[in-house]
Design a protein around this motif. Sequence first.
Motif, PDB file in Angstrom:
ATOM      1  N   UNK A  86      45.922  44.322  31.577  1.00  0.00           N
ATOM      2  CA  UNK A  86      45.540  44.050  32.952  1.00  0.00           C
ATOM      3  C   UNK A  86      45.682  45.306  33.789  1.00  0.00           C
ATOM      4  N   UNK A  87      44.732  45.580  34.665  1.00  0.00           N
ATOM      5  CA  UNK A  87      44.865  46.748  35.522  1.00  0.00           C
ATOM      6  C   UNK A  87      46.030  46.562  36.484  1.00  0.00           C
ATOM      7  N   UNK A 254      54.968  34.499  35.887  1.00  0.00           N
ATOM      8  CA  UNK A 254      54.318  33.214  35.588  1.00  0.00           C
ATOM      9  C   UNK A 254      55.266  32.288  34.847  1.00  0.00           C
ATOM     10  N   UNK A 255      55.066  30.972  34.965  1.00  0.00           N
ATOM     11  CA  UNK A 255      55.976  30.010  34.338  1.00  0.00           C
ATOM     12  C   UNK A 255      56.058  30.104  32.823  1.00  0.00           C
ATOM     13  N   UNK A 256      54.963  30.519  32.173  1.00  0.00           N
ATOM     14  CA  UNK A 256      54.985  30.623  30.719  1.00  0.00           C
ATOM     15  C   UNK A 256      54.652  29.336  30.004  1.00  0.00           C
ATOM     16  N   UNK A 266      48.688  36.240  36.619  1.00  0.00           N
ATOM     17  CA  UNK A 266      48.856  37.688  36.708  1.00  0.00           C
ATOM     18  C   UNK A 266      47.696  38.330  37.470  1.00  0.00           C
ATOM     19  N   UNK A 267      46.489  37.867  37.207  1.00  0.00           N
ATOM     20  CA  UNK A 267      45.332  38.402  37.918  1.00  0.00           C
ATOM     21  C   UNK A 267      45.384  38.044  39.398  1.00  0.00           C
ATOM     22  N   UNK A 268      45.788  36.824  39.693  1.00  0.00           N
ATOM     23  CA  UNK A 268      45.918  36.400  41.089  1.00  0.00           C
ATOM     24  C   UNK A 268      46.965  37.244  41.805  1.00  0.00           C
ATOM     25  N   UNK A 269      48.053  37.555  41.120  1.00  0.00           N
ATOM     26  CA  UNK A 269      49.098  38.377  41.734  1.00  0.00           C
ATOM     27  C   UNK A 269      48.592  39.775  42.053  1.00  0.00           C
ATOM     28  N   UNK A 275      40.597  34.560  40.364  1.00  0.00           N
ATOM     29  CA  UNK A 275      41.697  34.052  39.543  1.00  0.00           C
ATOM     30  C   UNK A 275      42.558  33.080  40.341  1.00  0.00           C
ATOM     31  N   UNK A 276      42.792  33.394  41.609  1.00  0.00           N
ATOM     32  CA  UNK A 276      43.573  32.479  42.455  1.00  0.00           C
ATOM     33  C   UNK A 276      42.864  31.130  42.567  1.00  0.00           C
TER      34      UNK A 276
END
Length: 316
Positions: A86-87, A254-256, A266-269, A275-276
């Motif tokens: 992820x970037x 993330x909850x996992x 992760x993308x939303x963050x 992604x959100x």
Amino acid sequence: MNTRRMFAAVLLAATSCSYSSDSESRTPALTNNLTEQEQLCVEERLASGWELNLSNLQTDLSPEQEIAVDMAVELCRLDTATNPTLPSFRNDQPQVSDELLEAPVTFDSGDNPPGTDSLLDDYWLQCGLGEAKACDELFYLAAPGSAYEQFAFSCGGRRNMDCALLLGIEQPEGDLNPLTPAPGDDEELDSWWTLCSEGSTLACGELRLTAPNGSLYAQFAATCGARGTSYCTLILDDDGEPPTLKDLSPSLNPPGDDEFLDQLWLLCSETDSRACKDLTKYGPADSLYVQFGVSCGGRAVAPCARFFADLISSSS
């Protein structure tokens, strides 16, 4: 998820059968030839699950620990082979392109669609005619960086703002309105509903975060108390941060519980508005996944693409 679990089960069985009592001769080979990304992945898996680290893997390991190392190495190699890295973006620099921000002067509502996708062309035409929902659908479905995306983001070559607020949405007969009484199914949610109906942005945000996704409560909150927009602070005085938002932040892990949802998290963050939205759409109705998506990665209860763009405007 099921494929990964089956893979892990097969791997566990295989490593159990191949275990040798000569740990010292076998252990060094387990972590040889790892890339830097794979090594970081293995370290994280072992540290969280077994309290092991790569520096002490040269010592004797129990059969269970050696199996754990085998599994961590194989799973991390699978992850890095199938999932691109992820970037990394700074959270205070939302990734909204200059093309999106300049779209209102680039396009006009009467512009013809590109003609490369019949469905998107239809949404383009409806958006150009002033259909707010069509603009939103076009933005969500369009490829990043495309003319479709830019046209939709500018509400059909008009302005970069919430299209529902700019263009208005026709409310079918019987839809909610600010005076609609609370459903009465949940006392706490009813209280937030009432405050939201009275114009509290805090209450609308809290109701959206805590109500089951897809419920009447969530629908009422998502439109700022049936006021026609999901960006409450644009039309109401901001009276504070929803209490639940204080427990969320872009750096929250993330909850996992689900690999797909964790990837979206992760993308939303990293300020990926799509992604959100997908996290909100696909997460379990009353889950932390949905709360994280609704809050634009723990930042604010707002339409994320608009919110990220406004962050850029306010910082420039």
